[in-house]
Design a protein around this motif. Structure first.
Motif, PDB file in Angstrom:
ATOM      1  N   CYS A   1       0.821  -1.206   0.000  1.00  0.00           N
ATOM      2  CA  CYS A   1       0.000   0.000   0.000  1.00  0.00           C
ATOM      3  C   CYS A   1       0.859   1.261   0.000  1.00  0.00           C
ATOM      4  O   CYS A   1       0.554   2.242  -0.701  1.00  0.00           O
ATOM      5  CB  CYS A   1      -0.930  -0.006   1.211  1.00  0.00           C
ATOM      6  SG  CYS A   1      -2.247  -1.242   1.114  1.00  0.00           S
ATOM      7  N   LEU A   2       1.945   1.261   0.776  1.00  0.00           N
ATOM      8  CA  LEU A   2       2.825   2.427   0.807  1.00  0.00           C
ATOM      9  C   LEU A   2       3.509   2.649  -0.540  1.00  0.00           C
ATOM     10  O   LEU A   2       3.723   3.795  -0.964  1.00  0.00           O
ATOM     11  CB  LEU A   2       3.876   2.255   1.902  1.00  0.00           C
ATOM     12  CG  LEU A   2       3.384   2.421   3.340  1.00  0.00           C
ATOM     13  CD1 LEU A   2       4.468   2.006   4.326  1.00  0.00           C
ATOM     14  CD2 LEU A   2       2.953   3.858   3.603  1.00  0.00           C
ATOM     15  N   SER A   3       3.836   1.581  -1.227  1.00  0.00           N
ATOM     16  CA  SER A   3       4.459   1.703  -2.545  1.00  0.00           C
ATOM     17  C   SER A   3       3.497   2.343  -3.541  1.00  0.00           C
ATOM     18  O   SER A   3       3.913   3.114  -4.417  1.00  0.00           O
ATOM     19  CB  SER A   3       4.919   0.329  -3.040  1.00  0.00           C
ATOM     20  OG  SER A   3       5.927  -0.192  -2.205  1.00  0.00           O
ATOM     21  N   ARG A   4       2.204   2.035  -3.389  1.00  0.00           N
ATOM     22  CA  ARG A   4       1.196   2.668  -4.249  1.00  0.00           C
ATOM     23  C   ARG A   4       1.105   4.158  -3.949  1.00  0.00           C
ATOM     24  O   ARG A   4       1.021   4.991  -4.860  1.00  0.00           O
ATOM     25  CB  ARG A   4      -0.168   2.018  -4.026  1.00  0.00           C
ATOM     26  CG  ARG A   4      -0.309   0.628  -4.605  1.00  0.00           C
ATOM     27  CD  ARG A   4      -1.622   0.002  -4.162  1.00  0.00           C
ATOM     28  NE  ARG A   4      -2.776   0.826  -4.519  1.00  0.00           N
ATOM     29  CZ  ARG A   4      -4.017   0.592  -4.113  1.00  0.00           C
ATOM     30  NH1 ARG A   4      -4.272  -0.444  -3.297  1.00  0.00           N
ATOM     31  NH2 ARG A   4      -5.021   1.368  -4.498  1.00  0.00           N
ATOM     32  N   VAL A   5       1.132   4.501  -2.671  1.00  0.00           N
ATOM     33  CA  VAL A   5       0.977   5.895  -2.261  1.00  0.00           C
ATOM     34  C   VAL A   5       2.175   6.734  -2.682  1.00  0.00           C
ATOM     35  O   VAL A   5       2.024   7.876  -3.144  1.00  0.00           O
ATOM     36  CB  VAL A   5       0.778   5.978  -0.732  1.00  0.00           C
ATOM     37  CG1 VAL A   5       0.846   7.420  -0.251  1.00  0.00           C
ATOM     38  CG2 VAL A   5      -0.547   5.344  -0.337  1.00  0.00           C
ATOM     39  N   THR A   6       3.391   6.188  -2.544  1.00  0.00           N
ATOM     40  CA  THR A   6       4.602   6.951  -2.833  1.00  0.00           C
ATOM     41  C   THR A   6       5.110   6.764  -4.258  1.00  0.00           C
ATOM     42  O   THR A   6       6.047   7.451  -4.674  1.00  0.00           O
ATOM     43  CB  THR A   6       5.730   6.551  -1.868  1.00  0.00           C
ATOM     44  OG1 THR A   6       6.041   5.155  -2.068  1.00  0.00           O
ATOM     45  CG2 THR A   6       5.313   6.767  -0.421  1.00  0.00           C
ATOM     46  N   ALA A   7       4.524   5.820  -4.994  1.00  0.00           N
ATOM     47  CA  ALA A   7       4.960   5.507  -6.354  1.00  0.00           C
ATOM     48  C   ALA A   7       6.426   5.089  -6.393  1.00  0.00           C
ATOM     49  O   ALA A   7       7.153   5.381  -7.349  1.00  0.00           O
ATOM     50  CB  ALA A   7       4.719   6.691  -7.287  1.00  0.00           C
ATOM     51  N   ALA A   8       6.863   4.417  -5.339  1.00  0.00           N
ATOM     52  CA  ALA A   8       8.236   3.920  -5.247  1.00  0.00           C
ATOM     53  C   ALA A   8       8.258   2.761  -4.258  1.00  0.00           C
ATOM     54  O   ALA A   8       7.405   2.670  -3.374  1.00  0.00           O
ATOM     55  CB  ALA A   8       9.180   5.025  -4.788  1.00  0.00           C
ATOM     56  N   PRO A   9       9.226   1.839  -4.411  1.00  0.00           N
ATOM     57  CA  PRO A   9       9.312   0.728  -3.456  1.00  0.00           C
ATOM     58  C   PRO A   9       9.552   1.238  -2.036  1.00  0.00           C
ATOM     59  O   PRO A   9      10.341   2.161  -1.819  1.00  0.00           O
ATOM     60  CB  PRO A   9      10.517  -0.080  -3.959  1.00  0.00           C
ATOM     61  CG  PRO A   9      10.672   0.312  -5.390  1.00  0.00           C
ATOM     62  CD  PRO A   9      10.244   1.746  -5.477  1.00  0.00           C
ATOM     63  N   VAL A  10       8.869   0.640  -1.055  1.00  0.00           N
ATOM     64  CA  VAL A  10       9.016   1.037   0.345  1.00  0.00           C
ATOM     65  C   VAL A  10       9.367  -0.198   1.169  1.00  0.00           C
ATOM     66  O   VAL A  10       8.720  -1.239   1.064  1.00  0.00           O
ATOM     67  CB  VAL A  10       7.720   1.674   0.888  1.00  0.00           C
ATOM     68  CG1 VAL A  10       7.835   1.918   2.394  1.00  0.00           C
ATOM     69  CG2 VAL A  10       7.416   2.985   0.163  1.00  0.00           C
ATOM     70  N   LEU A  11      10.404  -0.068   1.995  1.00  0.00           N
ATOM     71  CA  LEU A  11      10.798  -1.126   2.923  1.00  0.00           C
ATOM     72  C   LEU A  11      10.596  -0.610   4.334  1.00  0.00           C
ATOM     73  O   LEU A  11      11.237   0.365   4.740  1.00  0.00           O
ATOM     74  CB  LEU A  11      12.264  -1.511   2.711  1.00  0.00           C
ATOM     75  CG  LEU A  11      12.857  -2.509   3.714  1.00  0.00           C
ATOM     76  CD1 LEU A  11      12.155  -3.862   3.610  1.00  0.00           C
ATOM     77  CD2 LEU A  11      14.359  -2.670   3.505  1.00  0.00           C
TER      78      LEU A  11
END
Length: 257
Positions: A33-43
């Motif tokens: 979900c965070l990757s969708r929001v930021t348009a970038a991979p999130v770890l």
């Protein structure tokens, strides 16, 4: 920017917190979900790993990002896309030195038994049904021996790969509310299944199946076979994570409800 996020989840349908291939996990769902929001991979990094079926009232995670919505908007944005059993509560910007796991000075876990003859359909996902009255005084007396710094090998999953099993428990509170008995276990860190084994052991003490002296001998033995039952994950929840010593001791002093 480093973002600190407070989340809660019903762990029933998760295979634990940590990401696993082809399995539904809290980390996997939140990162997607965070990757969708930021348009970038999130770890993301969590304050600790909860096992399959274990819940969290307050789990803390953090991640670093270059782009994204204003930090304070994250809970509102995430609530629209997260599944209903995973909730974003609060977000704030953290310093570069903050780490959700390594900056924590302590945690409280709650384990809850329901002692009514018939399990309550509305709470059974978050409790362990154990019909019958418990001797709370004996449970409290036995719990006192677990408080302090000990080698908790006897209260750890035998299969764990962790070599250092010395941990410090600051407090164990036994609370009763109607047909519910809750154990609040506060410490500086926990081993795999540690709270569930403590809960199962103290339950057996309350049932008269295990004695205070057996608890003492279990600590000394450093042998998993000497302690009590491993209670199921349904009754366990990560209750609170502390990043200030003052907040930890205030919570212990005020008690848990």
């Amino acid at each position: 920017m480093r973002v600190k996020l407070l989340i809660a989840y019903d762990g029933t349908n998760f295979h634990g917190f940590a990401r696993q291939n082809n399995l539904r996990t809290v980390q996997g769902e939140l990162e997607a979900c965070l990757s969708r929001v930021t348009a970038a991979p999130v770890l993301i990094h969590g304050s600790g790993r909860t096992d399959a079926g274990v819940h969290a009232r307050e789990q803390v995670v953090h991640w670093d990002q270059e782009h994204g919505p204003p930090v304070e908007k994250y809970p509102y944005v995430l609530r629209r896309i997260l599944p209903p059993d995973l909730i974003a509560i609060h977000a704030e910007e953290a310093t570069d030195q903050f780490h959700s796991r390594f900056s924590a000075v302590g945690k409280t876990y709650r384990y809850t038994f329901q002692t009514a003859p018939v399990a309550d359909i509305f709470t059974h996902r978050f409790t362990c049904h154990s019909p019958g009255r418990l001797d709370l005084q004996k449970m409290r007396e036995a719990a006192c021996h677990l408080v302090g710094t000990h080698d908790f090998t006897s209260f750890c999953a035998a299969s764990t790969l962790v070599e250092d099993k010395i941990r410090t428990i600051f407090d164990i509170s036994v609370k009763e509310s109607g047909s519910y008995v809750s154990l609040y276990v506060t410490g500086n860190g926990f081993l795999q299944n540690m709270v569930r084994i403590i809960a199962g052991t103290l339950l057996m003490v309350g049932q008269g199946k295990f004695t205070e002296q057996q608890v003492i001998k279990s600590i000394q033995a450093c042998d998993r076979r000497t302690a009590g039952w491993t209670a199921p994950p349904s009754g366990l929840a990560l209750w609170q994570v502390y990043y200030e010593e003052s907040n930890l001791w205030l919570a212990v002093k005020q008690g848990f409800e």
